[in-house]
Every structure is written in structure tokens, then in C-alpha cells.
Design a protein around this motif. Sequence first.
Motif, PDB file in Angstrom:
ATOM      1  N   THR A  39       9.991 -53.769 -25.173  1.00  0.00           N
ATOM      2  CA  THR A  39      10.029 -52.517 -25.325  1.00  0.00           C
ATOM      3  C   THR A  39      10.207 -51.552 -23.861  1.00  0.00           C
ATOM      4  OG1 THR A  39       7.808 -52.581 -24.357  1.00  0.00           O
ATOM      5  CG2 THR A  39       7.868 -52.644 -26.740  1.00  0.00           C
ATOM      6  N   LEU A  40      10.459 -50.325 -24.180  1.00  0.00           N
ATOM      7  CA  LEU A  40      10.764 -49.651 -22.981  1.00  0.00           C
ATOM      8  C   LEU A  40       9.928 -48.290 -23.341  1.00  0.00           C
ATOM      9  CD1 LEU A  40      12.761 -48.842 -20.650  1.00  0.00           C
ATOM     10  CD2 LEU A  40      13.963 -47.446 -22.316  1.00  0.00           C
ATOM     11  N   THR A  41       8.873 -48.091 -22.149  1.00  0.00           N
ATOM     12  CA  THR A  41       8.016 -47.281 -22.248  1.00  0.00           C
ATOM     13  C   THR A  41       8.005 -45.924 -21.192  1.00  0.00           C
ATOM     14  OG1 THR A  41       6.173 -48.707 -23.272  1.00  0.00           O
ATOM     15  CG2 THR A  41       5.244 -46.622 -22.239  1.00  0.00           C
ATOM     16  N   THR A  42       8.204 -44.807 -21.550  1.00  0.00           N
ATOM     17  CA  THR A  42       8.562 -43.805 -20.349  1.00  0.00           C
ATOM     18  C   THR A  42       7.054 -43.003 -20.485  1.00  0.00           C
ATOM     19  OG1 THR A  42      10.764 -43.882 -20.889  1.00  0.00           O
ATOM     20  CG2 THR A  42       9.825 -41.858 -19.666  1.00  0.00           C
ATOM     21  N   TYR A 101       4.161 -59.024 -20.856  1.00  0.00           N
ATOM     22  CA  TYR A 101       4.889 -59.125 -19.372  1.00  0.00           C
ATOM     23  C   TYR A 101       5.763 -57.970 -19.057  1.00  0.00           C
ATOM     24  CZ  TYR A 101       3.121 -63.822 -20.689  1.00  0.00           C
ATOM     25  OH  TYR A 101       2.457 -64.899 -20.853  1.00  0.00           O
ATOM     26  N   SER A 102       5.519 -57.136 -18.133  1.00  0.00           N
ATOM     27  CA  SER A 102       6.146 -55.929 -17.853  1.00  0.00           C
ATOM     28  C   SER A 102       6.737 -55.797 -16.295  1.00  0.00           C
ATOM     29  CB  SER A 102       5.205 -54.789 -18.312  1.00  0.00           C
ATOM     30  OG  SER A 102       4.873 -54.720 -19.453  1.00  0.00           O
ATOM     31  N   VAL A 142       1.070 -58.315 -15.526  1.00  0.00           N
ATOM     32  CA  VAL A 142       0.638 -58.898 -16.907  1.00  0.00           C
ATOM     33  C   VAL A 142      -0.400 -58.150 -17.453  1.00  0.00           C
ATOM     34  CG1 VAL A 142       0.018 -60.849 -18.019  1.00  0.00           C
ATOM     35  CG2 VAL A 142       1.733 -60.934 -16.412  1.00  0.00           C
ATOM     36  N   ASP A 143      -0.409 -57.747 -18.711  1.00  0.00           N
ATOM     37  CA  ASP A 143      -1.560 -57.316 -19.323  1.00  0.00           C
ATOM     38  C   ASP A 143      -2.095 -58.587 -20.223  1.00  0.00           C
ATOM     39  OD1 ASP A 143      -1.529 -54.571 -18.491  1.00  0.00           O
ATOM     40  OD2 ASP A 143      -0.074 -53.863 -19.985  1.00  0.00           O
ATOM     41  N   HIS A 144      -3.159 -58.877 -19.830  1.00  0.00           N
ATOM     42  CA  HIS A 144      -3.593 -60.257 -20.671  1.00  0.00           C
ATOM     43  C   HIS A 144      -4.311 -59.946 -22.188  1.00  0.00           C
ATOM     44  CE1 HIS A 144      -2.959 -62.535 -17.073  1.00  0.00           C
ATOM     45  NE2 HIS A 144      -3.413 -61.575 -16.397  1.00  0.00           N
ATOM     46  N   VAL A 173       9.660 -51.634 -18.454  1.00  0.00           N
ATOM     47  CA  VAL A 173       9.922 -52.467 -19.706  1.00  0.00           C
ATOM     48  C   VAL A 173       9.242 -53.642 -19.637  1.00  0.00           C
ATOM     49  CG1 VAL A 173      12.037 -53.839 -19.847  1.00  0.00           C
ATOM     50  CG2 VAL A 173      12.403 -51.846 -18.438  1.00  0.00           C
ATOM     51  N   GLY A 174       8.942 -54.001 -21.049  1.00  0.00           N
ATOM     52  CA  GLY A 174       8.045 -54.776 -21.345  1.00  0.00           C
ATOM     53  C   GLY A 174       8.372 -55.892 -22.331  1.00  0.00           C
ATOM     54  N   LEU A 175       7.907 -57.302 -22.361  1.00  0.00           N
ATOM     55  CA  LEU A 175       8.049 -58.100 -23.331  1.00  0.00           C
ATOM     56  C   LEU A 175       6.642 -58.585 -23.638  1.00  0.00           C
ATOM     57  CD1 LEU A 175       9.645 -59.982 -25.044  1.00  0.00           C
ATOM     58  CD2 LEU A 175       9.615 -61.659 -23.146  1.00  0.00           C
ATOM     59  N   GLY A 176       6.203 -58.295 -25.180  1.00  0.00           N
ATOM     60  CA  GLY A 176       4.989 -58.808 -25.720  1.00  0.00           C
ATOM     61  C   GLY A 176       5.151 -59.938 -26.453  1.00  0.00           C
ATOM     62  N   ALA A 177       4.168 -60.813 -26.468  1.00  0.00           N
ATOM     63  CA  ALA A 177       4.211 -62.287 -27.066  1.00  0.00           C
ATOM     64  C   ALA A 177       2.951 -62.230 -27.861  1.00  0.00           C
ATOM     65  CB  ALA A 177       4.191 -63.220 -26.139  1.00  0.00           C
ATOM     66  N   LEU A 178       3.311 -61.636 -29.078  1.00  0.00           N
ATOM     67  CA  LEU A 178       1.922 -61.295 -29.996  1.00  0.00           C
ATOM     68  C   LEU A 178       1.794 -62.095 -31.159  1.00  0.00           C
ATOM     69  CD1 LEU A 178       3.030 -57.596 -30.198  1.00  0.00           C
ATOM     70  CD2 LEU A 178       1.291 -58.577 -28.494  1.00  0.00           C
TER      71      LEU A 178
END
Length: 121
Positions: free
Chosen positions: A31-34, A51-52, A78-80, A98-103
Motif C-alpha cells: 500500500t501507499l498511504t498519504t 511492515y512500513s 511495524v504495526d503488530h 509505503v506498507g506491506l501487510g501480511a494478513l
Amino acid sequence: MSDSPTPDPRSGVTDEVLATRTIDGVDYVFTLTTLAPGAATGWHTHPGAIYSVVHSGALTHGLAGCSTEVIGPGEPFVDHPGEVHIGRNLGTTPTVVVGLGALPHGAPFATSATDPGCAAE
């Protein structure tokens, strides 16, 4: 009781999903968050790790235990899973993350959470 609408806690926040892929029951979401100046994500949790890296600007990252950290360009965080947190842009320029989520497969990216009563940073 007030007749005015409740303000959107994510006003000024835009999210763009850049890519997704499912491997072995895990959804990987890039993702890309602004966040515009003064914007906040609202208190929320994620069902998996996110992980961002802050690409530009600065992110004030607050946790439900009422601790905060300011994360600058190039700095990872990291957001746990299940951790209640909020992201704020207290600066004068946009903050881009910029983030990568492992969901878990099929889970929502984020879920709103109750404000834990921390003072505004």
C-alpha cells in the motif's frame, strides 16, 4: 445531543493498494498511504503485521498505551497484529507511507478501534 455529524477520523488520508498476492493462506497487500497536514488515520488495528517505511514527511505514531514516536523519511516501523494505534501528520507537508501487510486470507486490512483515551499528541 448535537445535530452536527461526527467528523471522519480519516479525513485527509488516502490509501492506494499497489499490489496484492495470496501465498499459502496469507494475503500480502502493498500500500501507499498519504496523510495531508493535520490528518490522522483514526485509532485502528490490523489482523496481521504491517511492515512500513515513511517515504516522505513525518508520521507521529501513537499506541494505545499512550506512547508515541515520530518516524521520519527512510525509517521503518511495524504495526503488530491486534495492536491499537493511530498515525498522525502533525507537520506542514504531506506524509507518505509505503506498507506491506501480511494478513490472514480474506481479512480486512484494518478495523476501527475505540479511542483509548490518550491525550492528543
